[in-house]
Design an enzyme around this catalytic site. Structure first.
Site, mmCIF file in Angstrom:
data_model
loop_
_atom_site.group_PDB
_atom_site.id
_atom_site.type_symbol
_atom_site.label_atom_id
_atom_site.label_comp_id
_atom_site.label_asym_id
_atom_site.label_seq_id
_atom_site.Cartn_x
_atom_site.Cartn_y
_atom_site.Cartn_z
ATOM 1 N N GLU A 63 24.384 42.852 19.067
ATOM 2 C CA GLU A 63 22.934 43.169 18.484
ATOM 3 C C GLU A 63 22.776 42.904 16.895
ATOM 4 O O GLU A 63 22.178 43.768 16.236
ATOM 5 C CB GLU A 63 22.391 44.678 18.901
ATOM 6 C CG GLU A 63 22.338 44.822 20.590
ATOM 7 C CD GLU A 63 21.242 45.848 20.807
ATOM 8 O OE1 GLU A 63 20.442 46.193 20.046
ATOM 9 O OE2 GLU A 63 21.156 46.302 21.976
ATOM 10 N N HIS A 86 25.505 53.276 19.617
ATOM 11 C CA HIS A 86 26.563 53.272 20.283
ATOM 12 C C HIS A 86 27.588 53.772 19.331
ATOM 13 O O HIS A 86 27.606 53.737 18.105
ATOM 14 C CB HIS A 86 26.758 51.852 20.602
ATOM 15 C CG HIS A 86 25.974 51.254 21.890
ATOM 16 N ND1 HIS A 86 26.485 50.911 22.904
ATOM 17 C CD2 HIS A 86 24.569 51.039 21.787
ATOM 18 C CE1 HIS A 86 25.271 50.536 23.779
ATOM 19 N NE2 HIS A 86 24.170 50.606 23.044
#
Lengths: 443, 443
Positions: free
Chosen positions: A49, A272
């Site tokens: 990402e 995360h």
């Protein structure tokens, strides 16, 4: 790196949540990530990402001295978001774009535009050749009604195919990334059983991190608890997996995750948690290669193979569900398109009446006439594009299903060979056993 | 197959020109192809442009007894057109879809809809593991002004990457297909130099077929001579390539092509000529593996490596040309889109005037107003789709260029090592030489 015999490798993986303008505190977090990576000096850094090339270039500059080698994997409209930084020279890179990755019209989920893929980098770790993979699979937006499950299963299938077929020359295989799958999810089992990759969280000697190795936790301030329902505390969807070969054993000495906050900083690196695994690579001598393997394999190979057949069969069923679904969607698109065409035709007939029956008045108000025509055209255009899209989806699903069918056939053939060998000579090891847990289907 | 030591394998490749309704005498030609394949009983049959699944199923049924194993590779909207039939059990298959393949709006060229790819099948030939590849690259519609050249070069790059990275475990590599490239075209040199694949036409002991091994000939009744200009007699664009390994040598004993007509039939099998190569695989003993290689390599490895660096550099230049072109196209799309938006805005302003200045008359005739609005919307829609498409094209070109840059770096590093070794010990072979002609970039 310690000595010539045993090589220690620190691997880092993080989903950076780097959507420009949308992700919170993006520039600040990248600055934090850069600082931390500079300080920690991992051997291999696998990022997901990293949607903006600017952010990749920022990290590249920041890490120029500690991680002089890097590659940013480009695909799709926005990119794959995948990047690798390495202390060791990257010899070669390759990219496999998954054939399925959500739907372009699900723009709010955005996965389709991301061009999800698996990136590979080949590098030397001491005397060993390592194939390092980084990937990010399609997100799961709802666990109860996961309409992307067939896509994710096909991605997991393609991922294991890619790793299995490209790693025959590798002494060590390392995979890091956000798999968007729980440890026991179908795609995860498929990946591990077929490739023989081991989960560093399960294999590690020491662990320091979140409960159950979770990587998406309720304590992270960027996470809304609603997203995690029904898993109150969090889930484990990011992994570092590894595998040795006949030329090297790999052990995980320690593993850690971040815990939702970073000391001296107001927020964590990402939504995360970050993973760090310390792997120890032990080159094998020729003498070791054969002997210590036999006893281990004799008992488990048949069982593992049978399990793998079950898993691939399960995956195939899931892909078939996806096939039915895609067929239904394509049929709906076709039917709607035909309706649009019929409507347009009807309109033209009604409009033509006054021309044919000369005296009659134009029955349509002009505005409605044009609006209706535009609507019909829009319907036709949209449905044809959808029809093309679903046809492509069907082809990819069918291809995966065919590959699976063929794979199951080969595995069953092999299993038969194993069982025959056991029957005739129960003390001997089954024929042609290669890596523990990794099955190249063979006759 | 003759004996345990040496294995003889007959490989067949044909571009079937199987566009339903458009290709001439399609069903008749498939019937002819099926009959011939039944009679000839090749070990491996590699077909391209089998666009219709019906035709694949027809062949599958027809060849059920002589070629019980087959796979039809599915991708894109129409399919990849690739199929493999085999006497020997196919253990595993995998598909790599090229990231670039023409433009969807060039519908009359149709390549984009075909979803071009390279298919792989793993099978056992005697005691050897063979990786068999079948592919079909983007057509060349004009040799003088070949706007698809960057796409084809990227396809050739991805093809060599795929073969190189997936064939480490193979004893024998075979590639058949329509490369749409002349023997000395950039992509062809790139493919052969990087993978070490050998051209069966150049290596064969015996040849029977068209002059210069041509596969698209003026004598074929389905070919219009205009297409071939400036090559009056024809061109060679279909190939069967092969490669051995440390475990097996491969020789081409004989090769043949069809010659534009088929005895007792009014027309040929296709617009392309069919290729048949008879390969002899000779498993190597351990003793042979090292010794006979040394003398051969010492002289040529450095030269070949230097040549490869030049070829990859040339390919990189071509990809850069493609990058500039795609950037320009994307810019044009963006500019046109902005113009559409401005026009729409202007129209709305003019339409708003009567509402604001209450007395004023509506300056627009209603019909023109709606037509103009529709035009603006169509412009916006088209240009946004083009913008997205060109962005994807740019990403793929950039990815290939990055991989090439990295590849050149690794090759140069290796070359340096070779030259240093030669300098210090001119009689010794260069370090870490593997396959003749195949270069895995290594530090």
């Amino acid at each position: 790196m310690t000595n010539m015999d045993s090589v220690s490798v620190r691997v880092f993986s993080l989903n950076c949540w780097g959507i420009q303008y949308l992700s919170k505190y993006c520039p600040q977090r990248y600055a934090m990530i850069g600082e931390m990576l500079c300080k920690e000096q991992h051997d291999i850094v696998l990022l997901q990402e990293v949607w903006s090339e600017k952010d990749y270039l920022f990290l590249k500059k920041k890490l120029a001295s500690c991680h002089p080698h890097s590659h940013y994997f480009r695909s799709g409209v926005i990119g794959s978001g995948l990047a690798i930084f390495s202390k060791h020279r990257i010899r070669d890179t390759f990219l496999y774009r998954y054939s399925l990755n959500g739907y372009p019209y699900m723009a709010h989920h955005g996965d389709w535009f991301g061009g999800k893929a698996v990136g590979m980098a080949i590098l030397n770790l001491g005397s060993l050749t390592a194939n390092v993979y980084v990937t990010h699979l399609h997100a799961e937006y709802s666990r109860e009604k996961d309409s992307y499950l067939p896509h994710r299963v096909v991605q997991a299938w393609e991922l294991q195919q890619f790793i299995r077929h490209t790693s025959a020359g590798a002494d060590v295989v390392i995979l890091g990334g956000d798999l968007n799958m729980h440890p026991q999810d179908l795609g995860n089992r498929l990946l591990r059983a077929y490739t023989g990759l081991q989960d560093s969280y399960l294999e590690t000697a020491k662990f320091d991190g979140c409960e159950n190795g979770m990587t998406l936790i309720a304590d992270n301030p960027f996470i809304s608890k609603k997203e995690l329902v029904p898993f109150e505390k969090g889930i484990r969807i990011d992994y570092i997996l590894f595998k040795g070969s006949s030329k090297a054993d790999v052990h995980c000495d320690s593993m850690s995750t971040t815990k939702g906050s970073v000391p001296n900083h107001p927020f964590p690196y990402s939504d995360h948690e970050a993973l760090t695994a310390e792997l120890r690579l032990e080159p094998r001598t020729l003498a070791e290669t054969g002997s210590d393997r036999q006893s281990k394999n004799k008992d488990s190979a048949t069982g593992k193979l049978a399990e793998l057949v079950d898993i691939v069969t399960e995956a195939r069923t899931e892909v078939k569900v996806g096939l039915h679904c895609a067929e239904r969607m394509r049929y709906t698109a076709a039917r709607t398109g035909v309706m649009g065409l019929a409507l347009l035709f009807l309109e033209l007939v009604i409009a033509a009446v006054p021309y044919l029956a000369l005296g009659a008045e134009q029955p349509f108000p002009r505005t409605s006439f044009y609006l209706l025509a535009v609507l019909c055209f829009a319907m036709l255009l949209t449905t044809s594009m959808l029809y093309i899209f679903y046809t492509m989806e069907l082809k990819s699903l069918q291809e995966a299903e065919d590959q699976m069918r063929l794979g199951i056939g080969s595995l069953q053939e092999k299993l038969k060979g194993f069982r025959l060998a056991e029957l005739h000579n129960p003390s001997r090891r089954p024929p042609e056993v290669q890596e523990p847990g990794a099955f190249e289907p063979e006759e």
